[in-house]
Design a protein around this motif. Sequence first.
Motif, PDB file in Angstrom:
ATOM      1  N   ASN A 100     -92.189  16.195  -9.275  1.00 22.99           N
ATOM      2  CA  ASN A 100     -93.160  15.475  -8.453  1.00 22.99           C
ATOM      3  C   ASN A 100     -92.420  14.799  -7.293  1.00 22.99           C
ATOM      4  OD1 ASN A 100     -92.391  12.646  -9.232  1.00 22.99           O
ATOM      5  ND2 ASN A 100     -93.072  13.339 -11.247  1.00 22.99           N
ATOM      6  N   LYS A 113     -92.207  11.685  -6.421  1.00 26.57           N
ATOM      7  CA  LYS A 113     -91.477  10.455  -6.764  1.00 26.57           C
ATOM      8  C   LYS A 113     -90.059  10.796  -7.238  1.00 26.57           C
ATOM      9  CE  LYS A 113     -92.297   6.324  -9.581  1.00 26.57           C
ATOM     10  NZ  LYS A 113     -91.222   6.414 -10.541  1.00 26.57           N
ATOM     11  N   GLU A 114     -89.954  11.788  -8.135  1.00 30.00           N
ATOM     12  CA  GLU A 114     -88.631  12.242  -8.598  1.00 30.00           C
ATOM     13  C   GLU A 114     -87.815  12.786  -7.426  1.00 30.00           C
ATOM     14  OE1 GLU A 114     -88.769  15.203 -11.701  1.00 30.00           O
ATOM     15  OE2 GLU A 114     -90.000  13.932 -12.987  1.00 30.00           O
ATOM     16  N   ILE A 151     -87.810  11.964  -4.235  1.00 28.14           N
ATOM     17  CA  ILE A 151     -87.237  10.898  -3.410  1.00 28.14           C
ATOM     18  C   ILE A 151     -86.066  10.228  -4.136  1.00 28.14           C
ATOM     19  CG2 ILE A 151     -87.737   8.582  -2.504  1.00 28.14           C
ATOM     20  CD1 ILE A 151     -90.376   9.793  -1.437  1.00 28.14           C
ATOM     21  N   GLU A 152     -86.187  10.021  -5.449  1.00 33.38           N
ATOM     22  CA  GLU A 152     -85.079   9.437  -6.217  1.00 33.38           C
ATOM     23  C   GLU A 152     -83.839  10.331  -6.141  1.00 33.38           C
ATOM     24  OE1 GLU A 152     -86.718   8.853 -10.139  1.00 33.38           O
ATOM     25  OE2 GLU A 152     -88.061   7.254  -9.440  1.00 33.38           O
ATOM     26  N   TYR A 205     -98.169  12.540  -7.265  1.00 34.44           N
ATOM     27  CA  TYR A 205     -97.710  11.193  -6.880  1.00 34.44           C
ATOM     28  C   TYR A 205     -97.418  11.064  -5.390  1.00 34.44           C
ATOM     29  CZ  TYR A 205     -97.190  10.950 -11.932  1.00 34.44           C
ATOM     30  OH  TYR A 205     -97.407  11.039 -13.278  1.00 34.44           O
ATOM     31  N   ILE A 206     -96.437  11.802  -4.916  1.00 33.20           N
ATOM     32  CA  ILE A 206     -96.042  11.737  -3.506  1.00 33.20           C
ATOM     33  C   ILE A 206     -96.003  13.175  -2.990  1.00 33.20           C
ATOM     34  CG2 ILE A 206     -94.148  11.152  -1.933  1.00 33.20           C
ATOM     35  CD1 ILE A 206     -93.387   8.897  -3.880  1.00 33.20           C
ATOM     36  N   GLU A 262     -95.174  13.442   2.561  1.00 30.96           N
ATOM     37  CA  GLU A 262     -94.612  12.094   2.428  1.00 30.96           C
ATOM     38  C   GLU A 262     -93.103  12.149   2.188  1.00 30.96           C
ATOM     39  OE1 GLU A 262     -97.944   9.313   0.446  1.00 30.96           O
ATOM     40  OE2 GLU A 262     -97.680  11.240  -0.573  1.00 30.96           O
ATOM     41  N   HIS A 267     -90.421  10.327   4.553  1.00 26.51           N
ATOM     42  CA  HIS A 267     -89.430   9.420   3.965  1.00 26.51           C
ATOM     43  C   HIS A 267     -88.012   9.799   4.410  1.00 26.51           C
ATOM     44  CE1 HIS A 267     -88.088   6.483   0.954  1.00 26.51           C
ATOM     45  NE2 HIS A 267     -87.117   7.334   0.676  1.00 26.51           N
TER      46      HIS A 267
END
Length: 122
Positions: A36, A38-39, A41-42, A60-61, A65, A69
Amino acid sequence: MSEPKKILLAEDNSILSLLLKFKLEKAGYNLFIAENGKEAIEIIEQHNPEIILTDIMMPYISGLEIISHVRNKLSLMTPVIVFSSAGQEEMVLNAFNLGATDFMSKPFSPNELIIRIKRLIQ
């Protein structure tokens, strides 16, 4: 010998992820997989991959996005290849406006993807 290039694959389709993992690792790349946004971006913030591969439609994102980012918050010029199913022309145009480097329509050839990756991170 140099370290293998790091690639982030942000894809929520596990079958496609496994196929690309097999092909990309066989081609000599070190692959990080995010299920996803979120993962994704991490992983980008922790591992700073040489190239980012992302689906536009992610939980999620979104892929859009993620691009925003990377370009705006992190100020990175990391190449980003975006995947999308047919019929999402507006999203693809948005992806390019946000700073995507390349686009591939699903379904696509993993061999073609590898050629595009090699051209972007030589």
